[in-house]
Design an enzyme around this catalytic site. Sequence first.
Site, PDB file in Angstrom:
ATOM      1  N   ARG A 238       0.858  -1.179   0.000  1.00 47.42           N
ATOM      2  CA  ARG A 238       0.000   0.000   0.000  1.00 47.42           C
ATOM      3  C   ARG A 238       0.895   1.230   0.000  1.00 47.42           C
ATOM      4  NH1 ARG A 238      -3.148  -3.298  -1.186  1.00 47.42           N
ATOM      5  NH2 ARG A 238      -5.236  -3.710  -0.365  1.00 47.42           N
ATOM      6  N   GLU A 266      -4.001   6.563  -4.375  1.00 47.39           N
ATOM      7  CA  GLU A 266      -3.916   5.402  -5.261  1.00 47.39           C
ATOM      8  C   GLU A 266      -3.593   5.816  -6.689  1.00 47.39           C
ATOM      9  OE1 GLU A 266      -4.359   1.342  -6.455  1.00 47.39           O
ATOM     10  OE2 GLU A 266      -4.159   2.230  -4.471  1.00 47.39           O
ATOM     11  N   HIS A 285      -1.511  -0.450 -10.043  1.00 51.20           N
ATOM     12  CA  HIS A 285      -2.029  -1.409  -9.057  1.00 51.20           C
ATOM     13  C   HIS A 285      -2.488  -2.687  -9.764  1.00 51.20           C
ATOM     14  CE1 HIS A 285      -4.170  -1.797  -4.885  1.00 51.20           C
ATOM     15  NE2 HIS A 285      -3.439  -2.863  -5.198  1.00 51.20           N
TER      16      HIS A 285
END
Length: 327
Positions: A238, A266, A285
């Site tokens: 993360r 993100e 991601h």
Amino acid sequence: MAPGLADRLFTEEQRARLAHIARTDPYLVADDLHSPAYASALAQAEVLLTCWGATPLTAQVLERAPRLRAVVHAAGSVKHHVTQACWERGIQVSAAAGTNALPVAEYTLAAILFAGKQVGRAARRYRELGGTPHDWRTELAASGNYRRTVGIVGASRIGRRVIELLRPFDVHVLLYDPYVSGDEAARLGVTPTGLGELCARSSVVSVHAPQLPETRHLIGAAELAAMPDGATLINTSRGSLVDEAALLAELRAGRLEAVLDVTEPELPPPGSPFYTLPNVLLTPHMAGSFGNELHRMAEHALDELARYGAGLPFVEPVRADGLGRSA
């Protein structure tokens, strides 16, 4: 699950298997359990098969699901939708965290081996030189994976899978995880170290710790400064685990390389240096299950559903007391 996800998650053969295992319409997908459109199905449901974007199973939702006994999650973390109300009611929970760990570990292994071989630096210089003859053996004299030291931060499912994938290679693996004993580290075939020492000794540092309040900026300015010149930081966990301001300072100086599949936020905002710095490999991601890898998670969920139907325990049960140290 989120709208449109089921069509990517299940093959037609898997939908047929779902209909064989359970009394269900394999094409009925609820994207919002608060909607009256799903009230009848929810009232009858004994098991929910969930994935990303699932409605949080609050006490209000559970009131309208009196027969619900289990949740089978075709993805990793259940923290976003399995609430305390589920545990209080004794609902069984399964997740595909181990299955989803496989592609992340494979991505990480590739990144580690490319980092050791200095592929990113070599590719950049090769383009810059544009066909000019060059002494590559001298410039890349420090490249290679023979007896390279790799630091793994976190013995999570993914961290352990990366360690396992590294075994055939002639590398020395250091591990930082305060919950892993010396005996367990020996069984894993790694050397336990403190975080600062791991960063100082490793030419590649890969982050696999969970996102928790105490792990925020786990890799901070001191840890980054300790990494040797030319070392690579890999983050598939993360974004919050890395102090990105400190990382950017090291990247702008050209001292470190980075492979980032996750950032904070993100989606980096337009103009973020992560998009343009030459020593950063930035991916969206995608290390976790993507494309046809989703079908592996679906297959795992169907296997768990079949076990539930046969009265057998889940292979990958999730328990409330284990969530405090998981992603």
